[in-house]
Design a protein around this motif. Structure first.
Motif, PDB file in Angstrom:
ATOM      1  N   VAL A 245     -30.182  50.315  69.126  1.00 41.05           N
ATOM      2  CA  VAL A 245     -30.037  51.470  68.237  1.00 41.05           C
ATOM      3  C   VAL A 245     -30.460  51.060  66.834  1.00 41.05           C
ATOM      4  CG1 VAL A 245     -28.459  53.205  67.323  1.00 41.05           C
ATOM      5  CG2 VAL A 245     -28.083  52.279  69.625  1.00 41.05           C
ATOM      6  N   ASN A 246     -31.411  51.766  66.288  1.00 42.78           N
ATOM      7  CA  ASN A 246     -31.867  51.544  64.923  1.00 42.78           C
ATOM      8  C   ASN A 246     -31.336  52.690  64.067  1.00 42.78           C
ATOM      9  OD1 ASN A 246     -33.230  50.481  62.738  1.00 42.78           O
ATOM     10  ND2 ASN A 246     -35.166  51.450  63.270  1.00 42.78           N
ATOM     11  N   VAL A 247     -30.451  52.349  63.126  1.00 42.55           N
ATOM     12  CA  VAL A 247     -29.829  53.356  62.250  1.00 42.55           C
ATOM     13  C   VAL A 247     -30.421  53.206  60.851  1.00 42.55           C
ATOM     14  CG1 VAL A 247     -27.668  54.240  61.314  1.00 42.55           C
ATOM     15  CG2 VAL A 247     -27.696  53.233  63.602  1.00 42.55           C
ATOM     16  N   THR A 248     -30.925  54.297  60.320  1.00 47.20           N
ATOM     17  CA  THR A 248     -31.518  54.283  58.983  1.00 47.20           C
ATOM     18  C   THR A 248     -30.982  55.462  58.172  1.00 47.20           C
ATOM     19  OG1 THR A 248     -33.409  55.566  59.781  1.00 47.20           O
ATOM     20  CG2 THR A 248     -33.672  53.176  59.711  1.00 47.20           C
ATOM     21  N   LEU A 249     -30.973  55.277  56.858  1.00 47.38           N
ATOM     22  CA  LEU A 249     -30.599  56.385  55.988  1.00 47.38           C
ATOM     23  C   LEU A 249     -31.668  57.471  56.064  1.00 47.38           C
ATOM     24  CD1 LEU A 249     -29.369  54.497  52.804  1.00 47.38           C
ATOM     25  CD2 LEU A 249     -27.978  55.871  54.342  1.00 47.38           C
ATOM     26  N   ARG A 250     -31.249  58.697  55.994  1.00 51.07           N
ATOM     27  CA  ARG A 250     -32.227  59.795  55.955  1.00 51.07           C
ATOM     28  C   ARG A 250     -33.078  59.668  54.705  1.00 51.07           C
ATOM     29  NH1 ARG A 250     -30.284  64.984  58.960  1.00 51.07           N
ATOM     30  NH2 ARG A 250     -29.032  63.954  60.537  1.00 51.07           N
ATOM     31  N   LYS A 251     -34.286  60.162  54.775  1.00 51.81           N
ATOM     32  CA  LYS A 251     -35.229  60.053  53.653  1.00 51.81           C
ATOM     33  C   LYS A 251     -34.669  60.677  52.377  1.00 51.81           C
ATOM     34  CE  LYS A 251     -38.651  58.274  56.042  1.00 51.81           C
ATOM     35  NZ  LYS A 251     -38.678  56.848  56.131  1.00 51.81           N
ATOM     36  N   SER A 252     -33.829  61.689  52.515  1.00 51.34           N
ATOM     37  CA  SER A 252     -33.284  62.386  51.342  1.00 51.34           C
ATOM     38  C   SER A 252     -32.123  61.640  50.686  1.00 51.34           C
ATOM     39  CB  SER A 252     -32.822  63.782  51.748  1.00 51.34           C
ATOM     40  OG  SER A 252     -31.798  63.700  52.730  1.00 51.34           O
ATOM     41  N   ILE A 253     -31.644  60.569  51.316  1.00 54.79           N
ATOM     42  CA  ILE A 253     -30.512  59.810  50.795  1.00 54.79           C
ATOM     43  C   ILE A 253     -31.027  58.596  50.026  1.00 54.79           C
ATOM     44  CG2 ILE A 253     -28.438  58.503  51.417  1.00 54.79           C
ATOM     45  CD1 ILE A 253     -28.187  61.482  52.037  1.00 54.79           C
TER      46      ILE A 253
ATOM     47  N   VAL B 285     -45.681  45.356  48.258  1.00 57.45           N
ATOM     48  CA  VAL B 285     -44.624  46.131  48.919  1.00 57.45           C
ATOM     49  C   VAL B 285     -44.326  47.348  48.063  1.00 57.45           C
ATOM     50  CG1 VAL B 285     -42.235  46.129  49.744  1.00 57.45           C
ATOM     51  CG2 VAL B 285     -43.645  44.057  49.974  1.00 57.45           C
ATOM     52  N   GLU B 286     -44.504  48.532  48.643  1.00 58.23           N
ATOM     53  CA  GLU B 286     -44.356  49.769  47.887  1.00 58.23           C
ATOM     54  C   GLU B 286     -42.974  50.409  48.008  1.00 58.23           C
ATOM     55  OE1 GLU B 286     -47.528  52.466  48.667  1.00 58.23           O
ATOM     56  OE2 GLU B 286     -49.068  50.972  48.209  1.00 58.23           O
ATOM     57  N   ASN B 287     -42.272  50.147  49.111  1.00 59.80           N
ATOM     58  CA  ASN B 287     -40.976  50.776  49.310  1.00 59.80           C
ATOM     59  C   ASN B 287     -40.172  49.953  50.310  1.00 59.80           C
ATOM     60  OD1 ASN B 287     -38.969  52.746  49.021  1.00 59.80           O
ATOM     61  ND2 ASN B 287     -39.723  53.925  50.748  1.00 59.80           N
ATOM     62  N   VAL B 288     -38.865  49.910  50.131  1.00 57.80           N
ATOM     63  CA  VAL B 288     -37.985  49.210  51.058  1.00 57.80           C
ATOM     64  C   VAL B 288     -36.822  50.132  51.396  1.00 57.80           C
ATOM     65  CG1 VAL B 288     -36.477  47.215  51.415  1.00 57.80           C
ATOM     66  CG2 VAL B 288     -38.561  46.954  50.062  1.00 57.80           C
ATOM     67  N   ARG B 289     -36.552  50.290  52.673  1.00 56.71           N
ATOM     68  CA  ARG B 289     -35.379  51.017  53.155  1.00 56.71           C
ATOM     69  C   ARG B 289     -34.626  50.058  54.068  1.00 56.71           C
ATOM     70  NH1 ARG B 289     -34.257  55.854  50.902  1.00 56.71           N
ATOM     71  NH2 ARG B 289     -33.474  56.699  52.834  1.00 56.71           N
ATOM     72  N   ILE B 290     -33.343  49.963  53.902  1.00 56.97           N
ATOM     73  CA  ILE B 290     -32.541  49.038  54.694  1.00 56.97           C
ATOM     74  C   ILE B 290     -31.632  49.826  55.624  1.00 56.97           C
ATOM     75  CG2 ILE B 290     -30.729  47.278  54.586  1.00 56.97           C
ATOM     76  CD1 ILE B 290     -32.068  46.216  52.081  1.00 56.97           C
ATOM     77  N   GLY B 291     -31.607  49.412  56.880  1.00 56.28           N
ATOM     78  CA  GLY B 291     -30.766  50.054  57.887  1.00 56.28           C
ATOM     79  C   GLY B 291     -29.987  49.015  58.652  1.00 56.28           C
ATOM     80  N   LYS B 292     -29.615  49.376  59.878  1.00 59.50           N
ATOM     81  CA  LYS B 292     -28.890  48.428  60.723  1.00 59.50           C
ATOM     82  C   LYS B 292     -29.377  48.544  62.158  1.00 59.50           C
ATOM     83  CE  LYS B 292     -25.069  51.699  60.708  1.00 59.50           C
ATOM     84  NZ  LYS B 292     -23.721  51.980  60.270  1.00 59.50           N
ATOM     85  N   LEU B 293     -29.343  47.413  62.842  1.00 64.36           N
ATOM     86  CA  LEU B 293     -29.748  47.337  64.245  1.00 64.36           C
ATOM     87  C   LEU B 293     -28.508  47.025  65.068  1.00 64.36           C
ATOM     88  CD1 LEU B 293     -32.181  47.247  66.251  1.00 64.36           C
ATOM     89  CD2 LEU B 293     -32.059  44.774  65.991  1.00 64.36           C
ATOM     90  N   ILE B 294     -28.266  47.817  66.099  1.00 67.58           N
ATOM     91  CA  ILE B 294     -27.088  47.655  66.947  1.00 67.58           C
ATOM     92  C   ILE B 294     -27.553  47.518  68.384  1.00 67.58           C
ATOM     93  CG2 ILE B 294     -24.930  48.737  67.712  1.00 67.58           C
ATOM     94  CD1 ILE B 294     -25.148  50.434  65.059  1.00 67.58           C
ATOM     95  N   GLU B 295     -27.017  46.535  69.102  1.00 68.27           N
ATOM     96  CA  GLU B 295     -27.324  46.359  70.520  1.00 68.27           C
ATOM     97  C   GLU B 295     -26.074  46.619  71.345  1.00 68.27           C
ATOM     98  OE1 GLU B 295     -30.875  43.060  70.131  1.00 68.27           O
ATOM     99  OE2 GLU B 295     -28.933  42.422  70.901  1.00 68.27           O
ATOM    100  N   LEU B 296     -26.237  47.395  72.395  1.00 62.76           N
ATOM    101  CA  LEU B 296     -25.130  47.713  73.297  1.00 62.76           C
ATOM    102  C   LEU B 296     -25.534  47.340  74.717  1.00 62.76           C
ATOM    103  CD1 LEU B 296     -24.547  51.382  72.057  1.00 62.76           C
ATOM    104  CD2 LEU B 296     -23.226  49.389  71.371  1.00 62.76           C
ATOM    105  N   ASN B 297     -24.677  46.625  75.436  1.00 62.38           N
ATOM    106  CA  ASN B 297     -24.880  46.410  76.866  1.00 62.38           C
ATOM    107  C   ASN B 297     -24.072  47.477  77.581  1.00 62.38           C
ATOM    108  OD1 ASN B 297     -26.540  44.141  76.669  1.00 62.38           O
ATOM    109  ND2 ASN B 297     -24.784  42.815  76.370  1.00 62.38           N
ATOM    110  N   ILE B 298     -24.754  48.271  78.396  1.00 64.37           N
ATOM    111  CA  ILE B 298     -24.115  49.444  79.009  1.00 64.37           C
ATOM    112  C   ILE B 298     -24.216  49.355  80.521  1.00 64.37           C
ATOM    113  CG2 ILE B 298     -24.182  51.961  79.203  1.00 64.37           C
ATOM    114  CD1 ILE B 298     -25.437  51.990  76.372  1.00 64.37           C
ATOM    115  N   ASP B 299     -23.082  49.445  81.182  1.00 68.71           N
ATOM    116  CA  ASP B 299     -23.025  49.462  82.637  1.00 68.71           C
ATOM    117  C   ASP B 299     -23.165  50.912  83.088  1.00 68.71           C
ATOM    118  OD1 ASP B 299     -22.682  48.837  85.282  1.00 68.71           O
ATOM    119  OD2 ASP B 299     -20.522  48.505  85.139  1.00 68.71           O
TER     120      ASP B 299
END
Length: 82
Positions: A6-14, A34-48
């Motif tokens: 799961v890649n979670v990023t801030l909306r462009k308007s935020i 480098v013209e722009n930087v947006r920082i998000g989070k990466l989440i890994e889930l193991n799902i049965d």
């Protein structure tokens, strides 16, 4: 077993103060290309789950209930067989 990424990023308007700070630091390091930087989070889930679609639904449910703030963030889910 499936692996959801799961890649979670801030909306462009935020505004992204962490991204802004990283952008300024990169410029200070001489990386002026480098013209722009947006920082998000990466989440890994193991799902049965029995199949890929069910794994996706479970990951999406996790995102909407806890992992992402849908008012401020967008998320993208990728499912792989583990």
């Amino acid at each position: 077993m499936y692996k959801a990424t799961v890649n979670v990023t801030l909306r462009k308007s935020i505004l992204d103060p962490k991204g802004k700070a990283a952008h300024h630091a990169l410029k200070d390091l001489g990386l002026t290309e480098v013209e722009n930087v947006r920082i998000g989070k990466l989440i890994e889930l193991n799902i049965d789950a029995d199949n890929k679609d069910t794994a996706y639904d479970i990951a999406e449910d996790a995102c909407t209930k806890l992992l992402a703030n849908e008012v401020m963030e967008d998320f993208e889910i990728t499912i792989q067989k583990n």
